[in-house]
Design a protein around this motif. Structure first.
Motif, PDB file in Angstrom:
ATOM      1  N   LYS A 205       0.813  -1.220   0.000  1.00  0.00           N
ATOM      2  CA  LYS A 205       0.000   0.000   0.000  1.00  0.00           C
ATOM      3  C   LYS A 205       0.844   1.267   0.000  1.00  0.00           C
ATOM      4  N   LYS A 206       2.121   1.144   0.332  1.00  0.00           N
ATOM      5  CA  LYS A 206       3.012   2.304   0.292  1.00  0.00           C
ATOM      6  C   LYS A 206       3.369   2.682  -1.147  1.00  0.00           C
ATOM      7  N   ALA A 207       3.205   1.732  -2.069  1.00  0.00           N
ATOM      8  CA  ALA A 207       3.512   1.990  -3.477  1.00  0.00           C
ATOM      9  C   ALA A 207       2.347   2.731  -4.135  1.00  0.00           C
ATOM     10  N   LYS A 208       2.606   3.249  -5.329  1.00  0.00           N
ATOM     11  CA  LYS A 208       1.568   3.986  -6.053  1.00  0.00           C
ATOM     12  C   LYS A 208       0.802   3.090  -7.025  1.00  0.00           C
ATOM     13  N   ARG A 209       1.322   1.873  -7.215  1.00  0.00           N
ATOM     14  CA  ARG A 209       0.681   0.933  -8.139  1.00  0.00           C
ATOM     15  C   ARG A 209       0.953  -0.475  -7.632  1.00  0.00           C
ATOM     16  N   ILE A 210      -0.060  -1.331  -7.652  1.00  0.00           N
ATOM     17  CA  ILE A 210       0.090  -2.709  -7.172  1.00  0.00           C
ATOM     18  C   ILE A 210      -0.260  -3.670  -8.306  1.00  0.00           C
ATOM     19  N   ILE A 211       0.698  -4.550  -8.649  1.00  0.00           N
ATOM     20  CA  ILE A 211       0.496  -5.558  -9.686  1.00  0.00           C
ATOM     21  C   ILE A 211       0.481  -6.927  -9.009  1.00  0.00           C
ATOM     22  N   THR A 212      -0.575  -7.694  -9.241  1.00  0.00           N
ATOM     23  CA  THR A 212      -0.712  -9.002  -8.598  1.00  0.00           C
ATOM     24  C   THR A 212      -0.535 -10.124  -9.620  1.00  0.00           C
ATOM     25  N   PHE A 213       0.361 -11.057  -9.276  1.00  0.00           N
ATOM     26  CA  PHE A 213       0.627 -12.218 -10.120  1.00  0.00           C
ATOM     27  C   PHE A 213      -0.073 -13.449  -9.545  1.00  0.00           C
ATOM     28  N   ARG A 214      -0.483 -14.341 -10.453  1.00  0.00           N
ATOM     29  CA  ARG A 214      -0.949 -15.674 -10.043  1.00  0.00           C
ATOM     30  C   ARG A 214      -0.740 -16.631 -11.211  1.00  0.00           C
ATOM     31  N   ASP A 215      -0.111 -17.762 -10.924  1.00  0.00           N
ATOM     32  CA  ASP A 215       0.120 -18.807 -11.933  1.00  0.00           C
ATOM     33  C   ASP A 215       0.786 -18.268 -13.198  1.00  0.00           C
ATOM     34  N   GLY A 216       1.768 -17.381 -12.994  1.00  0.00           N
ATOM     35  CA  GLY A 216       2.555 -16.884 -14.121  1.00  0.00           C
ATOM     36  C   GLY A 216       1.913 -15.796 -14.941  1.00  0.00           C
ATOM     37  N   GLU A 217       0.766 -15.282 -14.464  1.00  0.00           N
ATOM     38  CA  GLU A 217       0.059 -14.234 -15.201  1.00  0.00           C
ATOM     39  C   GLU A 217      -0.269 -13.062 -14.286  1.00  0.00           C
ATOM     40  N   ILE A 218      -0.479 -11.898 -14.889  1.00  0.00           N
ATOM     41  CA  ILE A 218      -0.933 -10.734 -14.138  1.00  0.00           C
ATOM     42  C   ILE A 218      -2.452 -10.798 -14.043  1.00  0.00           C
ATOM     43  N   ILE A 219      -2.958 -10.847 -12.817  1.00  0.00           N
ATOM     44  CA  ILE A 219      -4.412 -10.921 -12.651  1.00  0.00           C
ATOM     45  C   ILE A 219      -5.008  -9.582 -12.225  1.00  0.00           C
ATOM     46  N   GLU A 220      -4.146  -8.663 -11.771  1.00  0.00           N
ATOM     47  CA  GLU A 220      -4.651  -7.352 -11.359  1.00  0.00           C
ATOM     48  C   GLU A 220      -3.524  -6.334 -11.447  1.00  0.00           C
ATOM     49  N   ASP A 221      -3.860  -5.136 -11.908  1.00  0.00           N
ATOM     50  CA  ASP A 221      -2.888  -4.044 -12.026  1.00  0.00           C
ATOM     51  C   ASP A 221      -3.640  -2.768 -11.685  1.00  0.00           C
ATOM     52  N   THR A 222      -3.443  -2.264 -10.462  1.00  0.00           N
ATOM     53  CA  THR A 222      -4.249  -1.144  -9.989  1.00  0.00           C
ATOM     54  C   THR A 222      -3.400  -0.004  -9.466  1.00  0.00           C
ATOM     55  N   LYS A 223      -3.867   1.212  -9.676  1.00  0.00           N
ATOM     56  CA  LYS A 223      -3.260   2.391  -9.065  1.00  0.00           C
ATOM     57  C   LYS A 223      -3.708   2.466  -7.613  1.00  0.00           C
ATOM     58  N   ASN A 224      -2.758   2.787  -6.744  1.00  0.00           N
ATOM     59  CA  ASN A 224      -3.090   2.945  -5.333  1.00  0.00           C
ATOM     60  C   ASN A 224      -3.378   4.425  -5.084  1.00  0.00           C
ATOM     61  N   MET A 225      -4.643   4.765  -4.996  1.00  0.00           N
ATOM     62  CA  MET A 225      -5.026   6.176  -4.877  1.00  0.00           C
ATOM     63  C   MET A 225      -4.582   6.771  -3.542  1.00  0.00           C
ATOM     64  N   GLY A 226      -4.362   5.886  -2.535  1.00  0.00           N
ATOM     65  CA  GLY A 226      -3.906   6.391  -1.238  1.00  0.00           C
ATOM     66  C   GLY A 226      -2.441   6.786  -1.255  1.00  0.00           C
ATOM     67  N   THR A 227      -1.687   6.222  -2.204  1.00  0.00           N
ATOM     68  CA  THR A 227      -0.243   6.494  -2.371  1.00  0.00           C
ATOM     69  C   THR A 227       0.513   6.517  -1.053  1.00  0.00           C
ATOM     70  N   GLY A 228       0.205   5.504  -0.228  1.00  0.00           N
ATOM     71  CA  GLY A 228       1.031   5.315   0.968  1.00  0.00           C
ATOM     72  C   GLY A 228       0.613   6.114   2.166  1.00  0.00           C
ATOM     73  N   ASP A 229      -0.529   6.797   2.132  1.00  0.00           N
ATOM     74  CA  ASP A 229      -0.912   7.631   3.246  1.00  0.00           C
ATOM     75  C   ASP A 229      -1.851   6.952   4.241  1.00  0.00           C
TER      76      ASP A 229
END
Length: 230
Positions: A205-229
């Motif tokens: 959550k401290k990052a500005k973008r979170i990319i989630t992997f599962r089984d060798g693929e990207i399943i989610e790629d989201t901007k973190n609007m809180g940007t660590g706050d």
């Protein structure tokens, strides 16, 4: 800064084949702060090894700072690792018998930076991470959080295009973890591009973008609007 298209990594042979990465495509812009998440076996470590020029993709395109990395020879990859990438590891990877200053100086020796400039940069990097008063201490004379600060300073000294951090808070208590992530956030605010692997959502959550992997693929790629706050 980073452009990856249809990246595959396959281990084994025709009889026994493991597809660690399955056609990954993504871009990371200069100045981004990206967290990579995913369970064990999701492909995130394989992905980071390729980003760090420690492993080669089976096929696909990997462009780092306008360089087509997958086409480079091993000697050229070593230069990329030294000059364009800064590494921060869970286990710190510091040499135990030499001081914080000497540990931070090492990448510059390999890059043939002149002695006077090495000293100036090493002190500045250690000061940036709050360790100016610990430059002559050896790793066993430092806390875990301080050792990770030394590792971050070492990653910074050659002014890399990207800092790659692999579970940088994995061996730290919650207070030290918070302090290390504050350093990363501060560096990113100054324009440093950071790609970080973590299994801890509070760290991600401290990052500005979170990319989630599962089984060798990207399943989610989201901007973190809180940007660590949070």
């Amino acid at each position: 800064m980073i452009k990856i298209e249809n990246l595959w990594k396959i281990y084994g042979n025709d009889k026994i084949k493991v597809e660690a990465l399955k056609g990954i495509s993504l871009e990371v812009e200069k100045g981004e702060f990206v967290a990579i998440m995913g369970p064990s076996g999701s492909g995130k470590s394989t992905f980071m090894n390729i980003l760090g020029c420690l492993d080669r993709p089976t096929r696909g395109s990997f462009i780092l700072d306008n360089v087509e990395v997958e086409k480079l020879k091993d000697t050229d990859l070593a230069v990329i690792r030294n000059k364009k990438l800064g590494f921060v590891f869970q286990s710190f990877n510091l040499l135990p018998r030499i001081s914080a200053f000497k540990n931070v100086e090492l990448p510059m020796i390999y890059a043939n930076v002149p002695l006077k400039e090495r000293s100036k940069r090493a002190i500045a990097a250690l000061e940036k991470v709050g360790l100016k008063d610990r430059i002559h201490h050896k790793p066993n004379e430092l806390s875990g959080g301080q050792r990770q600060r030394v590792a971050i300073a070492r990653a910074l000294v050659n002014n890399p295009s990207v800092i790659l951090a692999d579970e940088p808070t994995g061996n730290l208590d919650s207070k030290s973890s918070e302090e290390i992530m504050d350093i990363f956030k501060s560096l990113n605010d100054e324009g440093v591009t950071i790609v970080l692997v973590t299994h801890e959502i509070e760290v991600a959550k401290k990052a500005k973008r979170i990319i989630t992997f599962r089984d060798g693929e990207i399943i989610e790629d989201t901007k973190n609007m809180g940007t660590g706050d949070e």
